[in-house]
Design a protein around this motif. Structure first.
Motif, PDB file in Angstrom:
ATOM      1  N   ALA A   1      14.378  24.789  -4.688  1.00 36.96           N
ATOM      2  CA  ALA A   1      15.420  24.212  -3.918  1.00 36.96           C
ATOM      3  C   ALA A   1      15.781  22.771  -4.663  1.00 36.96           C
ATOM      4  CB  ALA A   1      14.487  24.023  -2.506  1.00 36.96           C
ATOM      5  N   GLY A   2      15.365  22.320  -5.540  1.00 37.55           N
ATOM      6  CA  GLY A   2      15.926  21.195  -6.185  1.00 37.55           C
ATOM      7  C   GLY A   2      15.864  20.009  -5.541  1.00 37.55           C
ATOM      8  N   HIS A   3      14.965  19.946  -4.354  1.00 37.55           N
ATOM      9  CA  HIS A   3      14.989  18.682  -3.495  1.00 37.55           C
ATOM     10  C   HIS A   3      14.074  17.711  -4.050  1.00 37.55           C
ATOM     11  CE1 HIS A   3      14.842  16.450   0.364  1.00 37.55           C
ATOM     12  NE2 HIS A   3      13.380  16.724   0.460  1.00 37.55           N
ATOM     13  N   ILE A   4      12.813  18.028  -4.185  1.00 33.36           N
ATOM     14  CA  ILE A   4      11.808  17.467  -4.903  1.00 33.36           C
ATOM     15  C   ILE A   4      10.840  18.142  -5.741  1.00 33.36           C
ATOM     16  CG2 ILE A   4      11.566  15.623  -2.848  1.00 33.36           C
ATOM     17  CD1 ILE A   4       8.980  16.986  -2.212  1.00 33.36           C
ATOM     18  N   LEU A   5      10.032  17.399  -6.558  1.00 36.77           N
ATOM     19  CA  LEU A   5       9.222  18.463  -7.293  1.00 36.77           C
ATOM     20  C   LEU A   5       8.525  19.342  -6.350  1.00 36.77           C
ATOM     21  CD1 LEU A   5       7.628  18.761 -10.136  1.00 36.77           C
ATOM     22  CD2 LEU A   5       6.109  16.999  -9.318  1.00 36.77           C
ATOM     23  N   GLY A   6       8.577  20.608  -6.996  1.00 39.48           N
ATOM     24  CA  GLY A   6       7.578  21.727  -6.414  1.00 39.48           C
ATOM     25  C   GLY A   6       8.380  22.175  -5.077  1.00 39.48           C
ATOM     26  N   ALA A   7       9.736  21.627  -4.494  1.00 44.20           N
ATOM     27  CA  ALA A   7      10.236  22.190  -3.302  1.00 44.20           C
ATOM     28  C   ALA A   7      10.961  23.441  -3.228  1.00 44.20           C
ATOM     29  CB  ALA A   7      11.596  21.109  -3.022  1.00 44.20           C
TER      30      ALA A   7
ATOM     31  N   LEU B   1      15.187  -8.293  -5.692  1.00 47.21           N
ATOM     32  CA  LEU B   1      15.859  -6.959  -5.100  1.00 47.21           C
ATOM     33  C   LEU B   1      14.628  -6.410  -4.381  1.00 47.21           C
ATOM     34  CD1 LEU B   1      17.895  -4.925  -4.573  1.00 47.21           C
ATOM     35  CD2 LEU B   1      17.521  -4.215  -7.036  1.00 47.21           C
ATOM     36  N   ILE B   2      14.593  -6.116  -3.094  1.00 42.60           N
ATOM     37  CA  ILE B   2      13.651  -5.317  -2.493  1.00 42.60           C
ATOM     38  C   ILE B   2      14.240  -3.736  -2.298  1.00 42.60           C
ATOM     39  CG2 ILE B   2      12.116  -5.026  -0.288  1.00 42.60           C
ATOM     40  CD1 ILE B   2      11.625  -7.603  -2.192  1.00 42.60           C
ATOM     41  N   ILE B   3      13.507  -2.791  -2.798  1.00 48.95           N
ATOM     42  CA  ILE B   3      14.096  -1.420  -2.425  1.00 48.95           C
ATOM     43  C   ILE B   3      12.981  -0.605  -1.667  1.00 48.95           C
ATOM     44  CG2 ILE B   3      14.914   0.847  -3.502  1.00 48.95           C
ATOM     45  CD1 ILE B   3      15.468  -0.739  -6.136  1.00 48.95           C
ATOM     46  N   PRO B   4      13.397  -0.123  -0.474  1.00 50.37           N
ATOM     47  CA  PRO B   4      12.428   0.731   0.324  1.00 50.37           C
ATOM     48  C   PRO B   4      12.616   1.880  -0.470  1.00 50.37           C
ATOM     49  CG  PRO B   4      13.740  -0.600   1.812  1.00 50.37           C
ATOM     50  CD  PRO B   4      14.398  -0.816   0.313  1.00 50.37           C
ATOM     51  N   ALA B   5      11.554   2.567  -0.735  1.00 47.72           N
ATOM     52  CA  ALA B   5      11.690   3.831  -1.648  1.00 47.72           C
ATOM     53  C   ALA B   5      10.668   5.104  -1.234  1.00 47.72           C
ATOM     54  CB  ALA B   5      11.897   3.809  -3.105  1.00 47.72           C
ATOM     55  N   PHE B   6      10.978   6.293  -0.832  1.00 48.75           N
ATOM     56  CA  PHE B   6      10.074   7.157  -0.653  1.00 48.75           C
ATOM     57  C   PHE B   6       9.190   7.478  -1.913  1.00 48.75           C
ATOM     58  CE2 PHE B   6      13.625   8.033   2.255  1.00 48.75           C
ATOM     59  CZ  PHE B   6      12.965   8.266   3.573  1.00 48.75           C
ATOM     60  N   ALA B   7       7.811   7.717  -1.496  1.00 45.44           N
ATOM     61  CA  ALA B   7       7.000   7.750  -2.665  1.00 45.44           C
ATOM     62  C   ALA B   7       7.023   8.911  -3.509  1.00 45.44           C
ATOM     63  CB  ALA B   7       5.491   7.384  -2.280  1.00 45.44           C
ATOM     64  N   ILE B   8       7.751   9.965  -3.021  1.00 45.92           N
ATOM     65  CA  ILE B   8       7.974  10.908  -3.783  1.00 45.92           C
ATOM     66  C   ILE B   8       9.347  11.336  -4.220  1.00 45.92           C
ATOM     67  CG2 ILE B   8       7.482  13.542  -3.720  1.00 45.92           C
ATOM     68  CD1 ILE B   8       4.926  12.060  -3.322  1.00 45.92           C
TER      69      ILE B   8
ATOM     70  N   HIS C   1       7.488  22.199   1.082  1.00 50.65           N
ATOM     71  CA  HIS C   1       7.642  21.031   0.009  1.00 50.65           C
ATOM     72  C   HIS C   1       6.861  20.257   0.704  1.00 50.65           C
ATOM     73  CE1 HIS C   1      11.106  19.658   2.374  1.00 50.65           C
ATOM     74  NE2 HIS C   1      10.750  18.435   1.910  1.00 50.65           N
ATOM     75  N   ALA C   2       6.243  19.111   0.119  1.00 51.80           N
ATOM     76  CA  ALA C   2       5.172  18.317   0.325  1.00 51.80           C
ATOM     77  C   ALA C   2       5.736  17.070   1.189  1.00 51.80           C
ATOM     78  CB  ALA C   2       4.638  17.785  -0.919  1.00 51.80           C
ATOM     79  N   HIS C   3       6.982  16.867   1.464  1.00 48.77           N
ATOM     80  CA  HIS C   3       7.192  15.819   2.347  1.00 48.77           C
ATOM     81  C   HIS C   3       6.589  16.046   3.594  1.00 48.77           C
ATOM     82  CE1 HIS C   3      11.038  14.257   0.564  1.00 48.77           C
ATOM     83  NE2 HIS C   3      10.217  13.584   0.044  1.00 48.77           N
ATOM     84  N   ILE C   4       6.266  14.850   4.442  1.00 51.65           N
ATOM     85  CA  ILE C   4       5.210  14.673   5.240  1.00 51.65           C
ATOM     86  C   ILE C   4       6.075  15.154   6.785  1.00 51.65           C
ATOM     87  CG2 ILE C   4       4.157  13.052   7.243  1.00 51.65           C
ATOM     88  CD1 ILE C   4       2.653  13.815   4.797  1.00 51.65           C
ATOM     89  N   ASP C   5       7.291  15.116   6.742  1.00 48.59           N
ATOM     90  CA  ASP C   5       8.067  15.976   7.858  1.00 48.59           C
ATOM     91  C   ASP C   5       8.118  17.322   7.874  1.00 48.59           C
ATOM     92  OD1 ASP C   5       9.865  15.547   5.873  1.00 48.59           O
ATOM     93  OD2 ASP C   5      11.400  15.905   7.155  1.00 48.59           O
ATOM     94  N   HIS C   6       7.356  17.782   6.534  1.00 49.31           N
ATOM     95  CA  HIS C   6       7.300  19.366   6.561  1.00 49.31           C
ATOM     96  C   HIS C   6       5.911  19.744   6.474  1.00 49.31           C
ATOM     97  CE1 HIS C   6      11.555  20.393   5.702  1.00 49.31           C
ATOM     98  NE2 HIS C   6      11.614  19.217   5.837  1.00 49.31           N
ATOM     99  N   SER C   7       5.000  18.732   5.953  1.00 51.23           N
ATOM    100  CA  SER C   7       3.466  19.159   5.736  1.00 51.23           C
ATOM    101  C   SER C   7       2.471  18.277   6.527  1.00 51.23           C
ATOM    102  CB  SER C   7       3.381  19.004   4.418  1.00 51.23           C
ATOM    103  OG  SER C   7       3.377  17.729   4.118  1.00 51.23           O
ATOM    104  N   GLY C   8       3.038  17.168   7.289  1.00 51.25           N
ATOM    105  CA  GLY C   8       2.159  16.301   7.911  1.00 51.25           C
ATOM    106  C   GLY C   8       1.259  16.806   8.961  1.00 51.25           C
ATOM    107  N   LEU C   9       1.416  17.708   9.538  1.00 50.83           N
ATOM    108  CA  LEU C   9       0.566  18.222  10.694  1.00 50.83           C
ATOM    109  C   LEU C   9      -0.443  19.199  10.256  1.00 50.83           C
ATOM    110  CD1 LEU C   9       2.569  17.841  13.885  1.00 50.83           C
ATOM    111  CD2 LEU C   9       1.115  16.275  13.001  1.00 50.83           C
ATOM    112  N   LEU C  10      -0.550  19.692   8.855  1.00 51.44           N
ATOM    113  CA  LEU C  10      -1.359  20.803   8.473  1.00 51.44           C
ATOM    114  C   LEU C  10      -2.857  20.352   8.645  1.00 51.44           C
ATOM    115  CD1 LEU C  10       0.128  21.560   5.147  1.00 51.44           C
ATOM    116  CD2 LEU C  10       0.219  22.857   7.146  1.00 51.44           C
TER     117      LEU C  10
END
Length: 525
Positions: free
Chosen positions: A162-168, A247-254, A63-72
């Motif tokens: 996998a139901g984790h994020i879109l496309g996972a 209210l400040i919400i730090p949120a993953f972009a995906i 999937h697209a999360h950077i901890d899975h794709s970020g070194l491509l």
């Protein structure tokens, strides 16, 4: 015929997912992710790959999360000549995510080099640039779920939702040769039951090896459905606004951002919340939301809602100037920005403007890796350093985990059980040691027909598929980096020192303290 899996990341830690599969002279990677968290851990991203990139025949991406794709992009610039195979939605997300990652690295290195220049240090280079990332995009091929396809000679694969994020996806591999084929399943990251934008994960049973994430392997969340989750969010939002601040919400972009937009919008449509102003201050999240709109047919509950991520009270913030103007709003607003662990992006500026204000609230809605600013806030830090500046934490810090995109312990156990029988081994990855150990203990304490040995690889461990033997890690580059590393300790020490000096009785007491510290420092040289 030699077949092995070597665990090059997300083993003993949550990030840096990367698995090297070798079979009959062929080599492929499952994921090629970036390490995130403490600086000691992130420094691993700068090391050379522990293999020759030109020897890799294919990359399969969960999937697209950077901890899975970020070194491509780094892999490609280092000499990888093959294709990257993933789902269509993941490919569309990477169109924005990888260039954004390159831009962030360029920007952070630019600022770092300015500081190094003033100190007389040597400049550093980014891991890759935005241009490197853009050049990597034409190497990505999309594949449909459920369809077998040939990867390399003797290796074929198919993808499962996998139901984790879109496309996972979870990735099933079949390795063929003399005798019976070997079946492997890499879970990727598995989604939680309360997610409203996706259907539950799917995957086959009757495997030889199962490689499964364990992010929440030691934790069970309250059982809550999508409606119950919205009510929890409504209570947090109303309590925050009642305090008279923002209210400040730090949120993953995906995914996390889109779920929050959908739920807040639904609460407003249902009359549970008033016409509160909502600002999405993340260019990446804005682009990702466009991808979600494109793939609306895949989004579960949101499919039947017209314009599920939009509303007259929801504003998408684009420019830096617009972002800065948000900090002139003193109360009554919800500001969402990346990153979800508070370690990069525009969220740091909003935290600098709000953490010192007791009427403001910071709502953490996802996993906070060890050593990140988000983890420090969650753990109750009284002061933090953001971009070199000391900030006193007077805002109310709240943490709800009903928005986690990861399955909890009970959901992981249920998913693993549904994959059985598994003939050779279950390998637990993608978790901090306590989480992985918690899930391993549960799996071994509750024997189940068809359940094999449970193994916990470390970085550098190799699994021989013929014998199900796991080698110990070849090295421990993450030792000491899974909790607060020396960078965190230094920042905490400087904050404590500043507070102690301020509270000292007089200048003489301050002078004496600094002399003692200087003496201790010189004594260590």
């Amino acid at each position: 015929m030699t077949s092995t899996i070597t665990f090059l990341g997300a083993a003993g830690t949550v990030t840096g997912s990367c698995y090297l599969v070798e079979h009959d002279g062929q080599r492929l990677l499952v994921d090629c992710g970036m390490f995130q968290g403490p600086k000691t851990l992130k420094e691993l991203n700068y090391r050379p790959f522990p293999f020759r990139p030109e020897d890799i025949g294919a990359v399969l991406l969960t999937h697209a999360h950077i901890d899975h794709s970020g070194l491509l992009p780094k892999l490609i610039t280092a000499g990888y000549r093959g294709r990257i195979v993933t789902t269509e939605a993941t490919r569309d997300l990477l169109t924005y995510m990888l260039p954004d990652s390159g831009y962030i690295q360029e920007t952070e290195v630019k600022h770092l080099n300015q500081r190094l220049h003033r100190r007389g240090g040597a400049p550093v280079q980014p891991i890759y640039t935005k241009q490197d990332a853009e050049r990597s995009l034409d190497r990505i091929d999309a594949i449909a779920f459920h369809d077998w396809f040939d990867v390399l000679p003797g290796i074929r694969a198919r993808y499962w939702p996998a139901g984790h994020i879109l496309g996972a996806a979870s990735i099933e591999l079949e390795l063929t040769g003399p005798g019976k084929p070997t079946h492997l399943l890499f879970s990727g990251d598995l989604g939680a039951a309360a997610e409203c934008l996706h259907t539950p994960p799917e995957a086959p049973s009757g495997l030889d090896y199962l490689i499964v994430e364990s992010t929440y392997g030691d934790r069970r969340r309250d059982v809550v459905d999508a409606a119950g989750r919205r009510l929890k969010l409504a209570a947090e939002v109303q309590a925050a606004l009642d305090r008279g601040g923002n209210l400040i919400i730090p949120a993953f972009a995906i995914e996390r951002t889109q779920e929050l937009l959908f739920d807040i919008g639904q609460l407003i449509r249902d009359g549970v919340l008033g016409k509160v102003q909502v600002f999405l201050d993340s260019p990446l999240a804005v682009h990702a939301t466009e991808v979600f709109r494109k793939h609306i047919a895949e989004l579960g509950a949101a499919t039947g809602t017209p314009n599920p991520f939009d509303g007259s009270n929801i504003r998408f913030v684009g420019t830096i100037e617009e972002s800065k103007k948000l900090n002139t709003i003193s109360s009554g607003a919800i500001i969402m920005a990346a990153s979800g662990m508070c370690d990069a992006g525009r969220i740091r500026h909003h935290l600098m403007a709000s953490l010192w204000r007791p009427e403001c609230t910071v709502l953490l809605v996802g996993y906070q890796a060890a050593g990140t600013l988000g983890r420090l806030l969650r753990d109750g830090a009284s002061s933090v350093r953001i971009m070199g500046e000391e900030i006193r934490v007077r805002a109310r810090i709240r943490d709800i985990d009903v928005y986690s995109a990861h399955a909890d312990q009970a959901e992981l156990l249920s998913w693993i059980t549904a994959r059985e029988p598994i003939s050779k081994a279950i390998l637990l990855t993608h978790g901090e040691p306590t989480a992985t150990a918690g899930l391993a203990s549960l799996l071994t304490a509750q024997p189940h027909p068809g359940r094999p040995q449970v193994l916990c690889p470390g970085i550098g461990s190799s699994l021989a598929l013929a014998t199900a033997k796991l080698s110990p890690p070849k090295e421990l580059p993450i030792e000491g980096a899974l909790q607060a590393d020396w960078h965190n300790l230094q920042a905490g020490f400087l904050l404590d020192l500043a507070n102690t000096l301020r509270q000292a009785a007089n200048d003489q007491a301050r002078h004496d303290l600094l002399r003692r510290l200087a003496g201790a420092l010189h004594g260590q040289r």
